[in-house]
Every structure is written in structure tokens, then in C-alpha cells.
Design an enzyme around this catalytic site. Sequence first.
Site, PDB file in Angstrom:
ATOM      1  N   ARG A 158      -8.071   5.769  -4.991  1.00 45.43           N
ATOM      2  CA  ARG A 158      -8.109   5.471  -3.778  1.00 45.43           C
ATOM      3  C   ARG A 158      -9.383   6.374  -3.070  1.00 45.43           C
ATOM      4  O   ARG A 158      -9.360   7.668  -3.191  1.00 45.43           O
ATOM      5  CB  ARG A 158      -7.079   5.530  -2.902  1.00 45.43           C
ATOM      6  CG  ARG A 158      -7.263   5.328  -1.301  1.00 45.43           C
ATOM      7  CD  ARG A 158      -5.812   5.046  -0.652  1.00 45.43           C
ATOM      8  NE  ARG A 158      -5.711   3.675  -0.410  1.00 45.43           N
ATOM      9  CZ  ARG A 158      -4.794   3.250   0.533  1.00 45.43           C
ATOM     10  NH1 ARG A 158      -4.219   4.201   1.380  1.00 45.43           N
ATOM     11  NH2 ARG A 158      -4.516   1.848   0.842  1.00 45.43           N
TER      12      ARG A 158
ATOM     13  N   SER B 161       0.808  -1.059  -0.107  1.00 45.46           N
ATOM     14  CA  SER B 161      -0.049   0.080   0.064  1.00 45.46           C
ATOM     15  C   SER B 161       0.837   1.217  -0.058  1.00 45.46           C
ATOM     16  O   SER B 161       2.101   1.276   0.607  1.00 45.46           O
ATOM     17  CB  SER B 161      -1.095   0.050   1.207  1.00 45.46           C
ATOM     18  OG  SER B 161      -2.109   0.858   1.137  1.00 45.46           O
ATOM     19  N   PRO B 162       0.589   2.468  -0.605  1.00 42.24           N
ATOM     20  CA  PRO B 162       1.180   3.761  -0.623  1.00 42.24           C
ATOM     21  C   PRO B 162       1.629   3.977   0.853  1.00 42.24           C
ATOM     22  O   PRO B 162       0.665   3.867   1.663  1.00 42.24           O
ATOM     23  CB  PRO B 162       0.222   4.736  -1.268  1.00 42.24           C
ATOM     24  CG  PRO B 162      -0.869   3.783  -1.681  1.00 42.24           C
ATOM     25  CD  PRO B 162      -1.030   2.542  -1.280  1.00 42.24           C
TER      26      PRO B 162
ATOM     27  N   ARG C 280       1.367  -1.527   6.988  1.00 38.80           N
ATOM     28  CA  ARG C 280       2.256  -1.826   8.469  1.00 38.80           C
ATOM     29  C   ARG C 280       2.750  -3.118   8.341  1.00 38.80           C
ATOM     30  O   ARG C 280       3.706  -3.725   8.949  1.00 38.80           O
ATOM     31  CB  ARG C 280       1.662  -1.154   9.642  1.00 38.80           C
ATOM     32  CG  ARG C 280       1.421   0.166   9.674  1.00 38.80           C
ATOM     33  CD  ARG C 280       0.361   0.730  10.615  1.00 38.80           C
ATOM     34  NE  ARG C 280      -0.793   0.301  10.169  1.00 38.80           N
ATOM     35  CZ  ARG C 280      -1.979   0.500  11.055  1.00 38.80           C
ATOM     36  NH1 ARG C 280      -2.007   1.204  11.915  1.00 38.80           N
ATOM     37  NH2 ARG C 280      -3.137  -0.106  10.514  1.00 38.80           N
TER      38      ARG C 280
ATOM     39  N   CYS D  17       3.770   7.261   2.589  1.00 37.01           N
ATOM     40  CA  CYS D  17       4.706   8.256   2.765  1.00 37.01           C
ATOM     41  C   CYS D  17       5.862   8.017   3.663  1.00 37.01           C
ATOM     42  O   CYS D  17       5.704   7.604   4.567  1.00 37.01           O
ATOM     43  CB  CYS D  17       3.809   9.422   3.316  1.00 37.01           C
ATOM     44  SG  CYS D  17       2.799  10.243   1.999  1.00 37.01           S
TER      45      CYS D  17
ATOM     46  N   TYR E 110      -7.429  14.816   1.732  1.00 36.33           N
ATOM     47  CA  TYR E 110      -6.735  15.754   0.837  1.00 36.33           C
ATOM     48  C   TYR E 110      -7.383  16.325  -0.515  1.00 36.33           C
ATOM     49  O   TYR E 110      -8.728  16.159  -0.237  1.00 36.33           O
ATOM     50  CB  TYR E 110      -5.579  14.828   0.182  1.00 36.33           C
ATOM     51  CG  TYR E 110      -4.785  14.206   1.375  1.00 36.33           C
ATOM     52  CD1 TYR E 110      -4.286  15.120   2.066  1.00 36.33           C
ATOM     53  CD2 TYR E 110      -4.545  12.921   1.488  1.00 36.33           C
ATOM     54  CE1 TYR E 110      -3.295  14.440   3.273  1.00 36.33           C
ATOM     55  CE2 TYR E 110      -3.741  12.435   2.593  1.00 36.33           C
ATOM     56  CZ  TYR E 110      -2.970  13.317   3.464  1.00 36.33           C
ATOM     57  OH  TYR E 110      -2.170  12.947   4.517  1.00 36.33           O
TER      58      TYR E 110
ATOM     59  N   GLN F 189       1.478   6.450  -6.593  1.00 36.20           N
ATOM     60  CA  GLN F 189       0.108   7.181  -6.073  1.00 36.20           C
ATOM     61  C   GLN F 189       0.276   8.719  -6.223  1.00 36.20           C
ATOM     62  O   GLN F 189       1.164   9.454  -5.577  1.00 36.20           O
ATOM     63  CB  GLN F 189      -0.261   6.795  -4.522  1.00 36.20           C
ATOM     64  CG  GLN F 189      -1.621   7.631  -4.201  1.00 36.20           C
ATOM     65  CD  GLN F 189      -1.657   7.366  -2.733  1.00 36.20           C
ATOM     66  OE1 GLN F 189      -1.102   7.713  -2.048  1.00 36.20           O
ATOM     67  NE2 GLN F 189      -2.932   6.926  -2.303  1.00 36.20           N
TER      68      GLN F 189
HETATM   69  C1  LIG Z   1       4.020   4.977   6.983  1.00 37.15           C
HETATM   70  C2  LIG Z   1       2.487   5.137   6.460  1.00 37.15           C
HETATM   71  C3  LIG Z   1       2.445   5.981   5.289  1.00 37.15           C
HETATM   72  C4  LIG Z   1       1.301   6.116   4.724  1.00 37.15           C
HETATM   73  N1  LIG Z   1       1.209   6.750   3.561  1.00 37.15           N
HETATM   74  C5  LIG Z   1       0.046   6.913   2.755  1.00 37.15           C
HETATM   75  C6  LIG Z   1       0.344   7.350   1.632  1.00 37.15           C
HETATM   76  O1  LIG Z   1       1.246   7.952   0.960  1.00 37.15           O
HETATM   77  N2  LIG Z   1      -0.871   7.289   0.727  1.00 37.15           N
HETATM   78  C7  LIG Z   1      -2.286   6.500   1.332  1.00 37.15           C
HETATM   79  O2  LIG Z   1      -3.057   6.459   0.554  1.00 37.15           O
HETATM   80  N3  LIG Z   1      -2.076   5.953   2.644  1.00 37.15           N
HETATM   81  C8  LIG Z   1      -1.104   6.222   3.109  1.00 37.15           C
HETATM   82  N4  LIG Z   1      -0.855   5.376   4.287  1.00 37.15           N
HETATM   83  C9  LIG Z   1      -1.955   4.396   4.815  1.00 37.15           C
HETATM   84  C10 LIG Z   1      -1.616   2.929   4.074  1.00 37.15           C
HETATM   85  O3  LIG Z   1      -1.494   2.995   2.632  1.00 37.15           O
HETATM   86  C11 LIG Z   1      -2.937   1.848   4.686  1.00 37.15           C
HETATM   87  O4  LIG Z   1      -4.027   2.309   3.894  1.00 37.15           O
HETATM   88  C12 LIG Z   1      -2.963   2.136   6.001  1.00 37.15           C
HETATM   89  O5  LIG Z   1      -1.858   2.045   6.933  1.00 37.15           O
HETATM   90  C13 LIG Z   1      -3.925   0.911   6.386  1.00 37.15           C
HETATM   91  O6  LIG Z   1      -3.346  -0.466   6.146  1.00 37.15           O
HETATM   92  P1  LIG Z   1      -2.523  -1.184   7.107  1.00 37.15           P
HETATM   93  O7  LIG Z   1      -3.225  -1.796   8.323  1.00 37.15           O
HETATM   94  O8  LIG Z   1      -1.851  -2.532   6.405  1.00 37.15           O
HETATM   95  O9  LIG Z   1      -1.186  -0.434   7.627  1.00 37.15           O
HETATM   96  C14 LIG Z   1       0.296   5.080   4.996  1.00 37.15           C
HETATM   97  C15 LIG Z   1       0.442   4.409   6.227  1.00 37.15           C
HETATM   98  C16 LIG Z   1       1.592   4.269   6.818  1.00 37.15           C
HETATM   99  C17 LIG Z   1       1.831   3.268   8.129  1.00 37.15           C
END
Ligand SMILES: Cc1cc2nc3c(=O)[nH]c(=O)nc-3n(C[C@H](O)[C@H](O)[C@H](O)COP(=O)(O)O)c2cc1C
Length: 409
Positions: A241, A29-30, A338, A32, A193, A106
Site C-alpha cells: 500500500r 480494505s484494512p 466505510r 484498524c 507510518y 496487512q
Molecule cells: C475504521 C478504519 C480503520 C482503518 N484502518 C486502516 C488500516 O489499518 N490500514 C490502512 O491501510 N488503512 C486503514 N484505513 C483506511 C481504509 O483502508 C481506506 O483506505 C479508507 O477508509 C478509504 O476508503 P473508504 O472511503 O472506502 O472508507 C482505515 C479506515 C477506517 C474507516
Amino acid sequence: MTQTDTQTPLLFTPIRLRGITARNRIMASPMCQYLSDDGAPQEWQLVNFGRFAMGGCGIVFTEETAVEARGRKTYHCAGIYHDSHIPAYRRITDFLRAQGAVPAIQLGHCGRRASQHGPLKDRATLTEADAQDNMKPWQGISPSPLPPTPDGAIPREMTLDDIRDTLAAWREAARRAVDAGYDLCEIHGAHGYLIHQFLSPLSNLRRDAYGGSLEGRMRYALEVAETVRAAWPADRPLFFRVSAIEGAGGVWGIEDTLALTRELKARGVDAIDCSSGGVGGDGPMPGVPRVPGFQAGYSREVRHATGLPTVAVGMISDAHHAEKLLRDGDADVIALARGLMDDPNWPLHAARTLGYAGALGLVQEREAQRLRLLEQHRADYPQGSAVAIPYGPQERVPYSWETGIARRG
Ligand SMILES: Cc1cc2nc3c(=O)[nH]c(=O)nc-3n(C[C@H](O)[C@H](O)[C@H](O)COP(=O)(O)O)c2cc1C
């Protein structure tokens, strides 16, 4: 869930979207990183995203990448707003592809959530004092002059020229992403956003064609989709998204999302990545409890209502859970963020858990060869079998499976 050994798990069945095939349905997943230099990614990104490809993901997203400099949240956010950024991304996409993953970008614009510190400083708004550290505050833009948080900075209300300018920035960013070697593009329409700021009646109070009714509030999102679709090659997939519902107190709900995604489908969007949150208020919507698969139901709704492929994301870390979501028709792709930070080899481990015979094919052959040898050692000396470790030509010491050592004397 029952499944015979000979059957390939759905998680490891390739998925074809337009002209692109991902080797499996696991998506990084994306994420940052807040480590870019004037938008350009560094060594960190190459290694960080590279490890997800090395671990076996079918699709590897890099991070939200701003289409224009003022559309970054922080000075260290990634961007693709100069042609000079292209080679830095090309280095990453070449590596991801060489590991067998589909490189994905993204594209985003933060709108009013601009001019902040990163998450390690609680996303505090930049002040004039930060100018001493080369972080002069700048004013964000948004459909209406409403701050993102009660104590946040007030953005400038976008004029029609601003809307046109940002659409041009989305188009140019998509063109650069092609040159940078990305095979898949996602529009970030979620998490409070810019696009989401237009969608939500809490952040969009406009009375012109870009506000008011649902149709008006969706206009910007749909124009971005049309613009990026036109700039993005016809043989490459475009994801979008969504925040399927808003954060606590938000008002945008699942029916709004279904209306939006039907329109996105009509404009050539190929899959919907189903997230949530980002805009909140005083309304009755409760926050979403963070449990495994907390957004998977939204994915199911969108998939069934639109017939579009969907991505389920949110605390999915159990291989059987991921597989069941696919089998039950709740999603077409499973995204982890994560979970991959925790275990970059998650795809390999999930493959073993699900009994996928091609598990070692997910990693580079030079690694697979050594891992096969490791498996062979384990098969040669089963747990508890009689083993002796030589200490010399005549001396053998019994190995203890209990202590994991062969001690002399
Ligand atoms: C360090 C970090 C950076 C993230 N950056 C983005 C991002 O750039 N764009 C986005 O749509 N979601 C971002 N997310 C959200 C994740 O893509 C994901 O949707 C969210 O963490 C839930 O998934 P998980 O439970 O597997 O972590 C970020 C999450 C984390 C942990």
C-alpha cells in the site's frame, strides 16, 4: 456504461494472483479496530471481518497488524509479534475462508506514530499519567528524530542495528502470518507510518544510505519488500500500500510513487494498493478532496506505468462506478472500508444492481435458499396486485399496498 444481461460484470469476475484466486474483485480494505489484547484479536474482529466475508467480498483484509510491539500506534492495536498470536488469527482466517473469501493481512510498523491513544481520543500522545491505566508511554523509532506532529513525541533516530532488527521483525511476522492461515499479505507503506517516514524527505533527514536521494529514501521500503517476499510463500500474492501523494503540504508526488512501484515490481510485489496522505508539511501540495474515487486516478497511473495490478480505494460505494473503474482499466480490484461498515452485504447488493446472475452465490447456501424464497414471494405477488389476508376459514381482508396492512373493518 452499457452491458448486456448475459455478461458477467467485471466486478464479479474472479481474479487470480499467483496461486490464489479471489471469487470477485471486491476487497474489504484494512481497518484498524483498536480492540486487540497485547496484539491478539478478539471476538470483535472475528465478527467484524467475518461479516464482510459473509456479505460476499472476494478478499477480506483484517487490520494493520504490527510486526513488533513498539510498532503499534496504541496499546490496543493488532500485532503478530509472538507465536502465541497465531491461533487467534487462525480462527479468523478459517472463518473467512469458509465463507469463500481470501483472508488477507496487512503488516505494518507505525515508527514515530507510536504511543498514542486511539482515534476516539484524537490520537493524543500518551503521557506519564496514562501509566496509571497500564499505558506507559514508549518511544517510537523513525529514520530521523522528528515528531509526527508539532506537539507530538520525538522518536529515536534508528541506528543500522534498528533497521536490521525491524527487518527481522517483518520477516518473522510474515512467517507467522503464513502459519495463521493468511493467503494474501500487504505491506503497509502508506499513511505516514515507518516505511513512509523513510520515503518522505519531510520525515527522513538521514545522510547515510537510507536517506538523501530518492534511491536512498526508498532503500528501507525495498528491503522490507525483499524480506517479506522471501518469507512469504512463492504461490501467494504480496500487495504494497502506497500513499501515492502525501497529505496537505507534503512533497512526495506521483512521479516518486511510479519510481517506487517499478522497483517494487522488480522485487516480486504483485499489486499496488493506491492510497494517499499521512505526511504533511508546509509545501504547496493541497489536500485531496474527498469525492467518490478520489484516489482512483493514482491507481490508473500506477497500473499503466508499471503494468502491475492495482487496487482503487476511496469513497467508492456505487456499484456502477466500481464496475466502470474496472472496465476502463483504472484498477483490477475495488476496495471499500466505510462502505462495508455501512453495508456489509454491499457485494450482494452490488451484484443485484449490476444484474449479476450469480448474486445469491455470494452468500452461504442456507441464506441464499431463504433469499430465493423471498424473491419468489415478490414475484408471486407483484406490487399493486389484488391480495387478501385470511383472518379465519371464511374471512378474508383485502391487503392495501399503500398502507402495507390488511385491516379488518
Ligand atoms: C475504521 C478504519 C480503520 C482503518 N484502518 C486502516 C488500516 O489499518 N490500514 C490502512 O491501510 N488503512 C486503514 N484505513 C483506511 C481504509 O483502508 C481506506 O483506505 C479508507 O477508509 C478509504 O476508503 P473508504 O472511503 O472506502 O472508507 C482505515 C479506515 C477506517 C474507516
